[in-house]
Design a protein around this motif. Structure first.
Motif, mmCIF file in Angstrom:
data_model
loop_
_atom_site.group_PDB
_atom_site.id
_atom_site.type_symbol
_atom_site.label_atom_id
_atom_site.label_comp_id
_atom_site.label_asym_id
_atom_site.label_seq_id
_atom_site.Cartn_x
_atom_site.Cartn_y
_atom_site.Cartn_z
ATOM 1 N N ALA A 174 0.838 -1.198 0.000
ATOM 2 C CA ALA A 174 0.000 0.000 0.000
ATOM 3 C C ALA A 174 0.870 1.243 0.000
ATOM 4 N N PHE A 175 0.391 2.295 -0.689
ATOM 5 C CA PHE A 175 1.089 3.580 -0.637
ATOM 6 C C PHE A 175 1.234 3.971 0.832
ATOM 7 N N GLY A 176 2.399 4.460 1.183
ATOM 8 C CA GLY A 176 2.695 4.823 2.565
ATOM 9 C C GLY A 176 3.694 3.866 3.183
ATOM 10 N N ALA A 177 3.701 2.627 2.704
ATOM 11 C CA ALA A 177 4.664 1.636 3.202
ATOM 12 C C ALA A 177 5.876 1.605 2.269
ATOM 13 N N ASP A 178 6.959 1.008 2.746
ATOM 14 C CA ASP A 178 8.155 0.874 1.922
ATOM 15 C C ASP A 178 8.061 -0.370 1.048
ATOM 16 N N VAL A 179 8.566 -0.248 -0.176
ATOM 17 C CA VAL A 179 8.673 -1.385 -1.080
ATOM 18 C C VAL A 179 10.111 -1.896 -0.950
#
Length: 198
Positions: A174-179
């Motif tokens: 999800a956007f907001g977390a690190d990939v």
């Protein structure tokens, strides 16, 4: 003959002899392509996509992360034609990181064999390409990491371990977390906290 349909999709009628990608791109260069549009040929069909502000902001952040990790001289292409396996795939990835030492071929194009990472930011009209034929083409070329950023749902889909024209592993973040790409050919962690939604 060129037909333009409302979805910004152009279909070129094929004669008895199938057009080559070079012939198709030469014909496109003679056409009035609107400024700010990306042109790609996906499985023989020409797509023109306008670049939106949200789209560009995500691309910019991905390129910045690559520059932060690898320096300003990192080989990164954006919206540049790269020919990929499959039927007439002259694709222009939003972001393509090339291996160190990669060089243009005799036709002034990058080789798909030199691509280590691709990121595409979907738009509504072309999402089916990013998740379908482009994903297959990138996997067939054995691009180690393919990331699709979807600003409509606020998620990134990361595809790794290409084999037999598909990716064996898919991870959704999800956007907001690190990939976390630290264990891949890219070798970095991509923050998505500043990725805008559309």
């Amino acid at each position: 003959m060129v037909t333009v349909v409302e979805t910004d999709r152009i279909e070129m009628a094929e004669s008895d002899n199938e057009r080559t990608l070079d012939e198709m791109f030469e014909a496109l260069e003679r056409m009035p392509v609107p400024e700010g549009y990306k042109v790609e040929i996906v499985e023989g069909t020409v797509f023109m996509s306008p670049q939106r502000h949200v789209h560009w902001q995500i691309i910019r952040r991905i390129v910045r992360a690559l520059e932060d990790a690898f320096g300003l001289d990192v080989l990164v292409a954006s919206d540049e034609r790269i020919d990929f396996p499959g039927h007439l795939n002259g694709l222009a990835p939003d972001v393509a990181k090339l291996r160190e030492g990669a060089e243009h071929n005799s036709r002034r194009l990058w080789s798909c064999e030199d691509v280590e990472f691709i990121a595409e930011v979907i738009s509504r009209d072309t999402a089916r390409n990013d998740y379908g034929p482009k994903k297959r083409a990138y996997a067939s070329a054995e691009v180690p990491v393919y990331l699709v950023a979807d600003p409509y749902v606020g998620r990134c889909h990361v595809y790794t371990q290409p084999k037999g024209g598909d990716y064996l592993v898919e991870t959704t973040v999800a956007f907001g977390a690190d990939v976390d790409l630290s264990g891949t050919a890219v070798g970095l962690t991509l923050g998505t906290g500043e990725f805008p939604r559309d």
